[in-house]
Design a protein around this motif. Sequence first.
Motif, PDB file in Angstrom:
ATOM      1  N   ILE A 234      -4.340   2.321   2.613  1.00 39.11           N
ATOM      2  CA  ILE A 234      -2.930   3.086   1.981  1.00 39.11           C
ATOM      3  C   ILE A 234      -2.066   1.986   1.858  1.00 39.11           C
ATOM      4  O   ILE A 234      -1.553   1.253   2.853  1.00 39.11           O
ATOM      5  CB  ILE A 234      -2.851   4.196   3.335  1.00 39.11           C
ATOM      6  N   VAL A 235      -1.470   2.362   0.704  1.00 43.07           N
ATOM      7  CA  VAL A 235      -0.052   1.804   0.456  1.00 43.07           C
ATOM      8  C   VAL A 235       0.921   2.977   0.480  1.00 43.07           C
ATOM      9  O   VAL A 235       0.675   3.684  -0.349  1.00 43.07           O
ATOM     10  CB  VAL A 235      -0.186   0.894  -0.594  1.00 43.07           C
ATOM     11  N   ALA A 236       2.097   2.573   1.154  1.00 46.18           N
ATOM     12  CA  ALA A 236       3.079   3.709   1.329  1.00 46.18           C
ATOM     13  C   ALA A 236       4.543   3.029   1.190  1.00 46.18           C
ATOM     14  O   ALA A 236       4.821   2.141   1.629  1.00 46.18           O
ATOM     15  CB  ALA A 236       3.207   4.486   2.528  1.00 46.18           C
ATOM     16  N   GLU A 237       5.256   3.666   0.019  1.00 51.35           N
ATOM     17  CA  GLU A 237       6.578   3.244  -0.204  1.00 51.35           C
ATOM     18  C   GLU A 237       7.536   4.431  -0.015  1.00 51.35           C
ATOM     19  O   GLU A 237       7.200   5.609  -0.349  1.00 51.35           O
ATOM     20  CB  GLU A 237       6.857   2.803  -1.789  1.00 51.35           C
ATOM     21  N   GLY A 238       8.487   4.021   0.814  1.00 50.31           N
ATOM     22  CA  GLY A 238       9.764   5.385   1.075  1.00 50.31           C
ATOM     23  C   GLY A 238      10.420   4.896   2.057  1.00 50.31           C
ATOM     24  O   GLY A 238      10.478   3.669   2.538  1.00 50.31           O
ATOM     25  N   ASN A 239      11.318   5.952   2.560  1.00 54.93           N
ATOM     26  CA  ASN A 239      12.115   5.605   3.688  1.00 54.93           C
ATOM     27  C   ASN A 239      11.246   5.426   5.053  1.00 54.93           C
ATOM     28  O   ASN A 239      10.194   5.867   5.265  1.00 54.93           O
ATOM     29  CB  ASN A 239      13.193   6.796   4.007  1.00 54.93           C
TER      30      ASN A 239
ATOM     31  N   GLU B 100      11.608   5.977   8.203  1.00 62.42           N
ATOM     32  CA  GLU B 100      11.456   6.922   8.966  1.00 62.42           C
ATOM     33  C   GLU B 100      10.376   7.828   8.543  1.00 62.42           C
ATOM     34  O   GLU B 100       9.587   8.387   9.449  1.00 62.42           O
ATOM     35  CB  GLU B 100      12.767   7.626   9.053  1.00 62.42           C
ATOM     36  N   ASP B 101      10.461   8.137   7.181  1.00 60.35           N
ATOM     37  CA  ASP B 101       9.359   8.929   6.590  1.00 60.35           C
ATOM     38  C   ASP B 101       7.780   8.288   6.744  1.00 60.35           C
ATOM     39  O   ASP B 101       6.931   9.020   6.991  1.00 60.35           O
ATOM     40  CB  ASP B 101       9.473   9.190   5.274  1.00 60.35           C
ATOM     41  N   ILE B 102       7.989   6.952   6.379  1.00 62.50           N
ATOM     42  CA  ILE B 102       6.432   6.319   6.632  1.00 62.50           C
ATOM     43  C   ILE B 102       6.228   6.269   7.960  1.00 62.50           C
ATOM     44  O   ILE B 102       5.028   6.439   8.019  1.00 62.50           O
ATOM     45  CB  ILE B 102       6.799   4.724   6.253  1.00 62.50           C
ATOM     46  N   ASN B 103       6.904   6.058   9.042  1.00 62.09           N
ATOM     47  CA  ASN B 103       6.465   6.077  10.313  1.00 62.09           C
ATOM     48  C   ASN B 103       6.046   7.725  10.658  1.00 62.09           C
ATOM     49  O   ASN B 103       5.174   7.542  11.508  1.00 62.09           O
ATOM     50  CB  ASN B 103       7.612   5.851  11.332  1.00 62.09           C
ATOM     51  N   MET B 104       6.608   8.553  10.133  1.00 60.44           N
ATOM     52  CA  MET B 104       6.278  10.112  10.315  1.00 60.44           C
ATOM     53  C   MET B 104       4.597  10.158   9.688  1.00 60.44           C
ATOM     54  O   MET B 104       4.025  10.772  10.441  1.00 60.44           O
ATOM     55  CB  MET B 104       6.930  10.933   9.891  1.00 60.44           C
ATOM     56  N   LEU B 105       4.581   9.732   8.544  1.00 62.13           N
ATOM     57  CA  LEU B 105       2.991   9.406   8.000  1.00 62.13           C
ATOM     58  C   LEU B 105       2.224   8.791   8.793  1.00 62.13           C
ATOM     59  O   LEU B 105       0.838   9.262   9.161  1.00 62.13           O
ATOM     60  CB  LEU B 105       3.156   8.882   6.750  1.00 62.13           C
ATOM     61  N   ILE B 106       2.394   7.577   9.238  1.00 64.64           N
ATOM     62  CA  ILE B 106       1.557   7.147  10.471  1.00 64.64           C
ATOM     63  C   ILE B 106       1.292   7.879  11.513  1.00 64.64           C
ATOM     64  O   ILE B 106       0.317   7.850  12.040  1.00 64.64           O
ATOM     65  CB  ILE B 106       2.018   5.572  10.637  1.00 64.64           C
TER      66      ILE B 106
ATOM     67  N   ILE C  11       6.752  10.159  -0.006  1.00 64.90           N
ATOM     68  CA  ILE C  11       6.283   8.910  -0.132  1.00 64.90           C
ATOM     69  C   ILE C  11       5.559   8.531  -1.461  1.00 64.90           C
ATOM     70  O   ILE C  11       4.729   9.578  -1.889  1.00 64.90           O
ATOM     71  CB  ILE C  11       5.478   8.674   1.195  1.00 64.90           C
ATOM     72  N   THR C  12       5.506   7.428  -2.041  1.00 65.77           N
ATOM     73  CA  THR C  12       4.865   7.066  -2.948  1.00 65.77           C
ATOM     74  C   THR C  12       3.528   5.957  -2.716  1.00 65.77           C
ATOM     75  O   THR C  12       3.971   5.458  -1.578  1.00 65.77           O
ATOM     76  CB  THR C  12       5.672   6.551  -4.116  1.00 65.77           C
ATOM     77  N   GLY C  13       2.782   5.894  -3.381  1.00 63.75           N
ATOM     78  CA  GLY C  13       1.629   4.803  -3.025  1.00 63.75           C
ATOM     79  C   GLY C  13       0.301   5.646  -3.417  1.00 63.75           C
ATOM     80  O   GLY C  13       0.001   5.993  -4.458  1.00 63.75           O
ATOM     81  N   TYR C  14      -0.694   5.082  -2.587  1.00 63.08           N
ATOM     82  CA  TYR C  14      -2.131   5.393  -2.656  1.00 63.08           C
ATOM     83  C   TYR C  14      -2.755   5.385  -1.429  1.00 63.08           C
ATOM     84  O   TYR C  14      -2.630   4.751  -0.524  1.00 63.08           O
ATOM     85  CB  TYR C  14      -2.824   4.912  -4.026  1.00 63.08           C
ATOM     86  N   ALA C  15      -4.007   6.203  -1.429  1.00 63.85           N
ATOM     87  CA  ALA C  15      -4.956   6.175  -0.502  1.00 63.85           C
ATOM     88  C   ALA C  15      -6.318   5.777  -1.177  1.00 63.85           C
ATOM     89  O   ALA C  15      -6.858   6.288  -2.158  1.00 63.85           O
ATOM     90  CB  ALA C  15      -5.062   7.344   0.303  1.00 63.85           C
ATOM     91  N   LYS C  16      -7.175   4.918  -0.789  1.00 61.98           N
ATOM     92  CA  LYS C  16      -8.163   4.392  -1.273  1.00 61.98           C
ATOM     93  C   LYS C  16      -9.385   4.159  -0.248  1.00 61.98           C
ATOM     94  O   LYS C  16      -9.137   3.465   0.613  1.00 61.98           O
ATOM     95  CB  LYS C  16      -7.905   3.270  -2.106  1.00 61.98           C
ATOM     96  N   ASN C  17     -10.613   4.546  -0.642  1.00 63.43           N
ATOM     97  CA  ASN C  17     -11.780   4.102   0.254  1.00 63.43           C
ATOM     98  C   ASN C  17     -12.182   2.639  -0.297  1.00 63.43           C
ATOM     99  O   ASN C  17     -12.175   2.573  -1.317  1.00 63.43           O
ATOM    100  CB  ASN C  17     -12.979   5.206  -0.013  1.00 63.43           C
ATOM    101  N   LEU C  18     -12.610   1.776   0.838  1.00 64.35           N
ATOM    102  CA  LEU C  18     -12.946   0.623   0.630  1.00 64.35           C
ATOM    103  C   LEU C  18     -14.605   0.534   1.002  1.00 64.35           C
ATOM    104  O   LEU C  18     -15.069   1.304   1.503  1.00 64.35           O
ATOM    105  CB  LEU C  18     -12.347  -0.154   1.385  1.00 64.35           C
ATOM    106  N   TYR C  19     -15.202  -0.444   0.279  1.00 57.26           N
ATOM    107  CA  TYR C  19     -16.580  -0.404   0.447  1.00 57.26           C
ATOM    108  C   TYR C  19     -16.924  -0.756   1.832  1.00 57.26           C
ATOM    109  O   TYR C  19     -18.102  -0.444   2.340  1.00 57.26           O
ATOM    110  CB  TYR C  19     -17.094  -1.462  -0.375  1.00 57.26           C
ATOM    111  N   ASP C  20     -16.250  -1.286   2.843  1.00 52.31           N
ATOM    112  CA  ASP C  20     -16.870  -1.458   4.259  1.00 52.31           C
ATOM    113  C   ASP C  20     -16.622  -0.344   4.776  1.00 52.31           C
ATOM    114  O   ASP C  20     -16.686  -0.481   6.237  1.00 52.31           O
ATOM    115  CB  ASP C  20     -15.709  -2.803   4.611  1.00 52.31           C
ATOM    116  N   GLY C  21     -16.190   0.890   4.536  1.00 54.54           N
ATOM    117  CA  GLY C  21     -15.920   1.979   5.130  1.00 54.54           C
ATOM    118  C   GLY C  21     -14.647   2.250   5.502  1.00 54.54           C
ATOM    119  O   GLY C  21     -14.432   3.414   6.297  1.00 54.54           O
TER     120      GLY C  21
END
Length: 90
Positions: free
Chosen positions: A45-50, A52-58, A31-41
């Motif tokens: 996460i933005v995730a790109e891919g299949n 089924e794989d994204i659902n496994m990540l979730i 999966i490609t993309g990023y994970a980033k902390n936001l100021y509100d705590g």
Amino acid sequence: MKKTVHLNLTGHVQGVGLRYSVYNMALRLNITGYAKNLYDGSVEIVAEGNEEDINMLIDYIKNGLRWARVESIAQKWDDYQGMYHTFEIM
């Protein structure tokens, strides 16, 4: 089918290794993309891919994180954008 999802995680999600854990799992799932902390705590996460794989990540985010306490996950699914070539921690 390839998809893009935008996630916003709330709860005890910063300072507990969540982004690093998600990074490692995203690499394993191609999966490609990023994970980033936001100021509100929250964590974005933005995730790109299949889909089924994204659902496994979730599922991993919901059930596999040892120290984080994810209270809610807002999801916004989009068509595949192809904007990322790797997964990054921001």
